[in-house]
Motif scaffolding. Sequence first.
Motif, PDB file in Angstrom:
ATOM      1  N   TYR A 130      37.271  39.892  38.157  1.00 37.31           N
ATOM      2  CA  TYR A 130      38.260  40.815  37.596  1.00 37.31           C
ATOM      3  C   TYR A 130      39.200  41.335  38.688  1.00 37.31           C
ATOM      4  O   TYR A 130      40.429  41.267  38.549  1.00 37.31           O
ATOM      5  N   TYR A 131      38.647  41.841  39.793  1.00 43.01           N
ATOM      6  CA  TYR A 131      39.482  42.375  40.872  1.00 43.01           C
ATOM      7  C   TYR A 131      40.400  41.300  41.444  1.00 43.01           C
ATOM      8  O   TYR A 131      41.570  41.542  41.722  1.00 43.01           O
ATOM      9  N   PRO A 149      30.302  37.831  46.450  1.00 36.70           N
ATOM     10  CA  PRO A 149      31.027  36.926  45.562  1.00 36.70           C
ATOM     11  C   PRO A 149      32.230  36.322  46.284  1.00 36.70           C
ATOM     12  O   PRO A 149      32.780  36.920  47.205  1.00 36.70           O
ATOM     13  N   VAL A 150      32.663  35.147  45.868  1.00 35.79           N
ATOM     14  CA  VAL A 150      33.525  34.320  46.695  1.00 35.79           C
ATOM     15  C   VAL A 150      35.028  34.421  46.505  1.00 35.79           C
ATOM     16  O   VAL A 150      35.766  34.145  47.448  1.00 35.79           O
ATOM     17  N   LEU A 151      35.521  34.747  45.347  1.00 35.94           N
ATOM     18  CA  LEU A 151      36.955  34.619  45.115  1.00 35.94           C
ATOM     19  C   LEU A 151      37.799  35.432  46.086  1.00 35.94           C
ATOM     20  O   LEU A 151      38.838  34.962  46.541  1.00 35.94           O
ATOM     21  N   SER A 152      37.373  36.629  46.414  1.00 39.83           N
ATOM     22  CA  SER A 152      38.158  37.445  47.336  1.00 39.83           C
ATOM     23  C   SER A 152      38.245  36.822  48.728  1.00 39.83           C
ATOM     24  O   SER A 152      39.141  37.143  49.505  1.00 39.83           O
ATOM     25  N   PHE A 153      37.351  35.890  49.046  1.00 41.86           N
ATOM     26  CA  PHE A 153      37.361  35.237  50.356  1.00 41.86           C
ATOM     27  C   PHE A 153      38.380  34.092  50.431  1.00 41.86           C
ATOM     28  O   PHE A 153      38.616  33.551  51.518  1.00 41.86           O
ATOM     29  N   LEU A 154      38.986  33.724  49.321  1.00 38.74           N
ATOM     30  CA  LEU A 154      40.026  32.698  49.349  1.00 38.74           C
ATOM     31  C   LEU A 154      41.262  33.187  50.097  1.00 38.74           C
ATOM     32  O   LEU A 154      41.962  32.397  50.731  1.00 38.74           O
ATOM     33  N   VAL A 170      35.674  32.852  31.730  1.00 42.29           N
ATOM     34  CA  VAL A 170      35.046  32.790  33.046  1.00 42.29           C
ATOM     35  C   VAL A 170      33.670  33.426  32.892  1.00 42.29           C
ATOM     36  O   VAL A 170      33.534  34.646  32.840  1.00 42.29           O
ATOM     37  N   LYS A 171      32.652  32.566  32.804  1.00 41.22           N
ATOM     38  CA  LYS A 171      31.286  32.996  32.515  1.00 41.22           C
ATOM     39  C   LYS A 171      30.550  33.357  33.802  1.00 41.22           C
ATOM     40  O   LYS A 171      30.561  32.605  34.770  1.00 41.22           O
ATOM     41  N   GLY A 222      28.758  41.823  36.032  1.00 34.12           N
ATOM     42  CA  GLY A 222      27.897  42.060  37.187  1.00 34.12           C
ATOM     43  C   GLY A 222      28.733  41.868  38.445  1.00 34.12           C
ATOM     44  O   GLY A 222      29.954  42.004  38.427  1.00 34.12           O
ATOM     45  N   ARG A 223      28.083  41.521  39.551  1.00 33.69           N
ATOM     46  CA  ARG A 223      28.801  41.359  40.816  1.00 33.69           C
ATOM     47  C   ARG A 223      29.906  40.306  40.728  1.00 33.69           C
ATOM     48  O   ARG A 223      31.036  40.551  41.137  1.00 33.69           O
ATOM     49  N   GLU A 224      29.578  39.119  40.205  1.00 34.82           N
ATOM     50  CA  GLU A 224      30.578  38.048  40.146  1.00 34.82           C
ATOM     51  C   GLU A 224      31.683  38.355  39.144  1.00 34.82           C
ATOM     52  O   GLU A 224      32.854  38.118  39.411  1.00 34.82           O
ATOM     53  N   GLY A 225      31.327  38.858  37.981  1.00 33.27           N
ATOM     54  CA  GLY A 225      32.334  39.179  36.979  1.00 33.27           C
ATOM     55  C   GLY A 225      33.288  40.260  37.462  1.00 33.27           C
ATOM     56  O   GLY A 225      34.506  40.171  37.261  1.00 33.27           O
TER      57      GLY A 225
END
Length: 179
Positions: A24-25, A151-156, A80-81, A17-20
């Motif tokens: 991945y990206y 989703p948050v990871l790209s904001f790191l 990563v669930k 979904g959005r987070e998964g």
Amino acid sequence: MKLSDLTDKKVLILGLGREGTDTYYFLRKLFPKKVLGLADQLTLGKLSLTLQKKLKTDDKLELHLGKNYLENLKQYEVIVKSPGISPFLSEFKKLKNQQITSQTKIFFDNCPGVIVGVTGTKGKSTTATLVYKILKNGGLDVRLVGNIGKPVLSFLEGANQKTIFVYELSSHQLWGLTK
């Protein structure tokens, strides 16, 4: 889990979904040569067209899609669930050496700045947006992330100790957090 801990681990992203998809990206950008596993109950043709195109050109993938998407969990060291997948699946009870984590936990463990978490039954989006606007109008480096649709990871990327993250969190995203 620190991002550096993933370097030598076999990683599966469970749920696209959005987070998964964001996970991945993010991991693909961070580890361009790493083989990643992706698992979802949807078949390739049911995923978004943008994601389908990306997956078809990525030769560093192990895809586990469709009805039997949970059959290969034991092949991976880190799973990563996504928040939409129940942490109480019977398949998880059979795992011994695997670490189950989430995008939220990875973010919390790697965020260099301050996290303002907003959770609860009602009013999360309104409260998170209000806090974000107040901080932004105060001239601070602030980002609105999480269950509000980003989703948050790209904001790191580009974040530092002065960055403030206003993070809307659902109960599903809070699962497994220790901070």
